[in-house]
Design a protein around this motif. Structure first.
Motif, PDB file in Angstrom:
ATOM      1  N   LEU A 125     126.215 -12.897  60.970  1.00 32.50           N
ATOM      2  CA  LEU A 125     127.670 -12.695  61.924  1.00 32.50           C
ATOM      3  C   LEU A 125     127.933 -11.540  60.065  1.00 32.50           C
ATOM      4  O   LEU A 125     129.160 -10.824  60.688  1.00 32.50           O
ATOM      5  CB  LEU A 125     127.691 -14.384  60.799  1.00 32.50           C
ATOM      6  N   TYR A 128     127.952  -8.254  61.866  1.00 36.27           N
ATOM      7  CA  TYR A 128     128.510  -7.826  63.342  1.00 36.27           C
ATOM      8  C   TYR A 128     129.653  -6.424  62.971  1.00 36.27           C
ATOM      9  O   TYR A 128     129.931  -8.357  62.764  1.00 36.27           O
ATOM     10  CB  TYR A 128     127.570  -9.452  64.308  1.00 36.27           C
ATOM     11  N   LYS A 149     126.587 -21.321  66.505  1.00 39.45           N
ATOM     12  CA  LYS A 149     127.365 -20.627  65.218  1.00 39.45           C
ATOM     13  C   LYS A 149     128.012 -18.966  66.154  1.00 39.45           C
ATOM     14  O   LYS A 149     129.196 -18.986  65.895  1.00 39.45           O
ATOM     15  CB  LYS A 149     126.109 -19.548  64.352  1.00 39.45           C
ATOM     16  N   LYS A 153     132.312 -18.451  66.435  1.00 43.11           N
ATOM     17  CA  LYS A 153     133.060 -17.025  65.859  1.00 43.11           C
ATOM     18  C   LYS A 153     133.349 -16.701  67.517  1.00 43.11           C
ATOM     19  O   LYS A 153     134.271 -15.561  66.588  1.00 43.11           O
ATOM     20  CB  LYS A 153     132.157 -16.761  65.072  1.00 43.11           C
TER      21      LYS A 153
END
Length: 249
Positions: A125, A128, A149, A153
């Motif tokens: 994450l 990203y 997840k 987000k």
């Protein structure tokens, strides 16, 4: 301190082809493997496969969470005239998945230190970047850890289901005989699916020692009613062997 398995009888429940390697390692440590594959794994053509493969150059990330996913994905991907972007990044869940990836000529860009999807999400994450396109390679029994997840987000992703895990029904009678006659010392579980298959095929959990590959599988075993659980410190079959050797001390 014990340095081997001292002749302990260890049930290997993972799929047959993968279970062979585990059984060989058990034998090398002076254990007795009992190969009872509770699952069958087969590659499948996903409904959206052509669409995904034809647009493969548009993905920035390919995420693979199992060696089975790697093998089934690339066997089918390489059978056609498909390619990735030169800048594509590959994320894998652990060392075995990374090793499978290398067999197809690719190196992983992201591998967590703890080999589970939760840990992969934690390191993925922050890397990203908004707008990057993600392809998640899965099986029919894959956990929803990463999809949840991403949705939390607000991250969009595509998913392709490239293999199917089914119950190995013909092993049921042999499993019942070994368990009911207590012809073993440990049961090994290498995924939540193996735990579920055991309970479905045998009918219930047992109070004998079971060895889990990691905390996700441990939770599945505990939720299913197993109480005597040993969990590998390193989430690999080598870690499972180590914890069983330690248990002899």
């Amino acid at each position: 301190m014990a340095k081997d398995l001292q002749g302990k009888r260890i049930i290997v429940t993972r799929e047959a082809s993968q279970g062979k390697a585990f059984a060989e390692k058990i034998s090398l440590l002076n254990g007795i493997p009992l190969e009872l594959p509770l699952l069958r794994i087969s590659c499948k053509k996903a409904e959206n496969q052509e669409q995904i493969f034809n647009n493969s150059e548009n993905y920035d990330w390919i995420i693979l969470t199992s060696a089975n996913g790697v093998n089934c994905f690339f066997k089918q991907f390489h059978s056609g005239n498909h390619s990735f972007s030169a800048d594509v990044k590959l994320a894998v869940v652990g060392s075995k998945t990374e090793a499978a990836l290398k067999q197809y000529g690719y190196d992983a860009d992201l591998v967590p230190d703890i080999y589970d999807a939760e840990s992969l999400a934690k390191i993925f994450l922050p890397k990203y970047e908004n707008g990057e396109r993600i392809l998640l390679v899965r099986g029919n029994r894959s956990l929803d850890t990463l999809p949840k997840k991403f949705k939390e987000k607000g991250i969009g992703f595509d998913s392709i289901e490239v293999y199917e895990t089914t119950m190995n029904e013909p092993i049921k009678d042999e499993l019942y005989k070994v368990i009911s006659n207590k012809e073993y010392d440990y049961i090994t579980f290498t995924s939540p699916s193996t735990v579920q298959a055991f309970v479905e095929l045998y009918g219930m959990a047992v109070d004998s020692p079971c060895v889990c590959i990691g905390t996700t599988t441990e939770k599945a075993a505990r939720d299913s009613g197993f109480t005597h659980i040993l969990t590998a410190k390193t989430f690999t079959i080598e870690g499972m062997l180590e914890i069983m050797v330690e248990d002899q001390s």
